[in-house]
Write a protein that holds these residues in place. Sequence first.
Motif, PDB file in Angstrom:
ATOM      1  N   ALA A   1     -23.846 -13.199  -7.101  1.00 23.03           N
ATOM      2  CA  ALA A   1     -24.829 -14.013  -6.378  1.00 23.03           C
ATOM      3  C   ALA A   1     -24.474 -14.092  -4.896  1.00 23.03           C
ATOM      4  CB  ALA A   1     -24.908 -15.408  -6.986  1.00 23.03           C
ATOM      5  N   MET A   2     -23.192 -14.251  -4.598  1.00 27.87           N
ATOM      6  CA  MET A   2     -22.748 -14.310  -3.198  1.00 27.87           C
ATOM      7  C   MET A   2     -22.995 -12.970  -2.513  1.00 27.87           C
ATOM      8  SD  MET A   2     -19.313 -16.573  -3.959  1.00 27.87           S
ATOM      9  CE  MET A   2     -18.365 -15.797  -2.691  1.00 27.87           C
ATOM     10  N   TYR A   3     -22.585 -11.882  -3.145  1.00 28.80           N
ATOM     11  CA  TYR A   3     -22.788 -10.550  -2.572  1.00 28.80           C
ATOM     12  C   TYR A   3     -24.274 -10.294  -2.325  1.00 28.80           C
ATOM     13  CZ  TYR A   3     -23.426  -5.548  -2.311  1.00 28.80           C
ATOM     14  OH  TYR A   3     -23.834  -4.303  -1.913  1.00 28.80           O
ATOM     15  N   ASN A   4     -25.101 -10.611  -3.303  1.00 26.66           N
ATOM     16  CA  ASN A   4     -26.538 -10.401  -3.184  1.00 26.66           C
ATOM     17  C   ASN A   4     -27.109 -11.208  -2.012  1.00 26.66           C
ATOM     18  OD1 ASN A   4     -29.130  -9.394  -4.182  1.00 26.66           O
ATOM     19  ND2 ASN A   4     -29.493 -11.490  -4.875  1.00 26.66           N
ATOM     20  N   ALA A   5     -26.707 -12.463  -1.900  1.00 27.45           N
ATOM     21  CA  ALA A   5     -27.210 -13.306  -0.800  1.00 27.45           C
ATOM     22  C   ALA A   5     -26.718 -12.799   0.551  1.00 27.45           C
ATOM     23  CB  ALA A   5     -26.789 -14.754  -1.025  1.00 27.45           C
ATOM     24  N   PHE A   6     -25.416 -12.537   0.668  1.00 25.31           N
ATOM     25  CA  PHE A   6     -24.865 -12.079   1.950  1.00 25.31           C
ATOM     26  C   PHE A   6     -25.558 -10.797   2.400  1.00 25.31           C
ATOM     27  CE2 PHE A   6     -20.295 -13.886   1.104  1.00 25.31           C
ATOM     28  CZ  PHE A   6     -20.838 -15.142   0.897  1.00 25.31           C
TER      29      PHE A   6
ATOM     30  N   GLY B   1     -27.339 -20.047 -12.037  1.00 26.69           N
ATOM     31  CA  GLY B   1     -26.602 -20.032 -13.305  1.00 26.69           C
ATOM     32  C   GLY B   1     -27.481 -20.418 -14.472  1.00 26.69           C
ATOM     33  N   LYS B   2     -26.959 -20.165 -15.653  1.00 22.51           N
ATOM     34  CA  LYS B   2     -27.730 -20.415 -16.870  1.00 22.51           C
ATOM     35  C   LYS B   2     -27.660 -21.863 -17.339  1.00 22.51           C
ATOM     36  CE  LYS B   2     -27.416 -15.744 -18.553  1.00 22.51           C
ATOM     37  NZ  LYS B   2     -28.700 -15.284 -18.949  1.00 22.51           N
ATOM     38  N   SER B   3     -26.726 -22.657 -16.805  1.00 25.14           N
ATOM     39  CA  SER B   3     -26.548 -24.052 -17.239  1.00 25.14           C
ATOM     40  C   SER B   3     -26.389 -24.129 -18.751  1.00 25.14           C
ATOM     41  CB  SER B   3     -27.720 -24.931 -16.786  1.00 25.14           C
ATOM     42  OG  SER B   3     -27.843 -24.949 -15.391  1.00 25.14           O
ATOM     43  N   SER B   4     -25.701 -23.152 -19.338  1.00 24.63           N
ATOM     44  CA  SER B   4     -25.599 -23.082 -20.798  1.00 24.63           C
ATOM     45  C   SER B   4     -24.878 -24.286 -21.393  1.00 24.63           C
ATOM     46  CB  SER B   4     -24.919 -21.783 -21.229  1.00 24.63           C
ATOM     47  OG  SER B   4     -23.671 -21.651 -20.592  1.00 24.63           O
TER      48      SER B   4
ATOM     49  N   PRO C   1     -21.076 -15.853 -10.006  1.00 25.27           N
ATOM     50  CA  PRO C   1     -21.176 -16.235  -8.594  1.00 25.27           C
ATOM     51  C   PRO C   1     -20.774 -15.132  -7.616  1.00 25.27           C
ATOM     52  CG  PRO C   1     -19.500 -17.542  -9.722  1.00 25.27           C
ATOM     53  CD  PRO C   1     -20.176 -16.723 -10.760  1.00 25.27           C
ATOM     54  N   LEU C   2     -19.846 -14.258  -7.977  1.00 19.35           N
ATOM     55  CA  LEU C   2     -19.473 -13.185  -7.039  1.00 19.35           C
ATOM     56  C   LEU C   2     -20.682 -12.306  -6.748  1.00 19.35           C
ATOM     57  CD1 LEU C   2     -17.247 -11.833  -5.347  1.00 19.35           C
ATOM     58  CD2 LEU C   2     -16.815 -10.345  -7.311  1.00 19.35           C
TER      59      LEU C   2
ATOM     60  N   LYS D   1     -16.599  -2.011  -9.778  1.00 21.49           N
ATOM     61  CA  LYS D   1     -15.604  -1.789 -10.843  1.00 21.49           C
ATOM     62  C   LYS D   1     -15.917  -2.658 -12.070  1.00 21.49           C
ATOM     63  CE  LYS D   1     -11.967  -0.649  -7.575  1.00 21.49           C
ATOM     64  NZ  LYS D   1     -10.774  -1.151  -6.893  1.00 21.49           N
ATOM     65  N   ASN D   2     -17.110  -3.247 -12.068  1.00 18.72           N
ATOM     66  CA  ASN D   2     -17.588  -4.101 -13.157  1.00 18.72           C
ATOM     67  C   ASN D   2     -16.729  -5.351 -13.345  1.00 18.72           C
ATOM     68  OD1 ASN D   2     -19.708  -4.536 -14.902  1.00 18.72           O
ATOM     69  ND2 ASN D   2     -18.607  -3.736 -16.665  1.00 18.72           N
ATOM     70  N   ASN D   3     -16.151  -5.831 -12.256  1.00 20.79           N
ATOM     71  CA  ASN D   3     -15.423  -7.098 -12.264  1.00 20.79           C
ATOM     72  C   ASN D   3     -16.338  -8.167 -11.692  1.00 20.79           C
ATOM     73  OD1 ASN D   3     -12.919  -6.165 -13.301  1.00 20.79           O
ATOM     74  ND2 ASN D   3     -12.508  -5.233 -11.316  1.00 20.79           N
ATOM     75  N   ARG D   4     -16.172  -9.397 -12.156  1.00 19.37           N
ATOM     76  CA  ARG D   4     -17.066 -10.478 -11.745  1.00 19.37           C
ATOM     77  C   ARG D   4     -16.339 -11.688 -11.176  1.00 19.37           C
ATOM     78  NH1 ARG D   4     -20.321  -7.137 -11.515  1.00 19.37           N
ATOM     79  NH2 ARG D   4     -21.776  -6.499 -13.108  1.00 19.37           N
ATOM     80  N   LYS D   5     -15.035 -11.693 -11.156  1.00 20.10           N
ATOM     81  CA  LYS D   5     -14.280 -12.885 -10.771  1.00 20.10           C
ATOM     82  C   LYS D   5     -14.138 -13.007  -9.251  1.00 20.10           C
ATOM     83  CE  LYS D   5     -11.681 -12.866 -14.980  1.00 20.10           C
ATOM     84  NZ  LYS D   5     -11.265 -13.956 -15.728  1.00 20.10           N
TER      85      LYS D   5
END
Length: 189
Positions: free
Chosen positions: A80-85, A11-14, A77-78, A153-157
């Motif tokens: 990031a999870m997909y990429n890692a899995f 994450g960006k820790s913004s 995070p969705l 579908k360009n959703n991130r949640k």
Amino acid sequence: MNIAGIVLAGGKSSRYGKPKMFETYKDKLLYEYSVEALKENSISPIIISTNEKLVPYFNKNDLDFVIEGEAKEYQGPLYAMYNAFSNIPNKDWYFILACDTPFITADFVKNMIERAANTNVDAIVPIQSDKLQPLFALYHRNCIEKMKEILDKNNRKVQLLFKEVNVMTVQFSSDDIIFKNINSPHDWI
């Protein structure tokens, strides 16, 4: 059980203003709490999902890395999870933990793993005060395709995934501090 541990640290820790996973709490870097909770339960491999710029700052002992690709906007995070899995073959389950949770315990991890034995659910997610805690959860590899469909579908949640898969929730007390994460310097007060 055949489980990989994944610590989300890209994450960006913004809100924090700098990479919070490298902040120190009681002589330990924040991300190390999640790593140790997984290690104490003999989970292997333990993967840090992060971006390329942050990799040099991690203590690399017994850790592997999955690098999130560069994107114009934050993927979340969705992704990031997909990429890692997708980059960790031959595992049935993935235990996701955030990098900014200094109150995570090995007992919590053990409790969640015990619930995954002999079950046919796709995700095991803690819930506290009616709020799901998706970054402290176990996901079966069956979730990968649904994650891809949501992302395509360009959703991130992450919450959208829970409408598509079979989820077991695990209730935790409202005063349990395991899920407290550090989002801004004020969270230390």
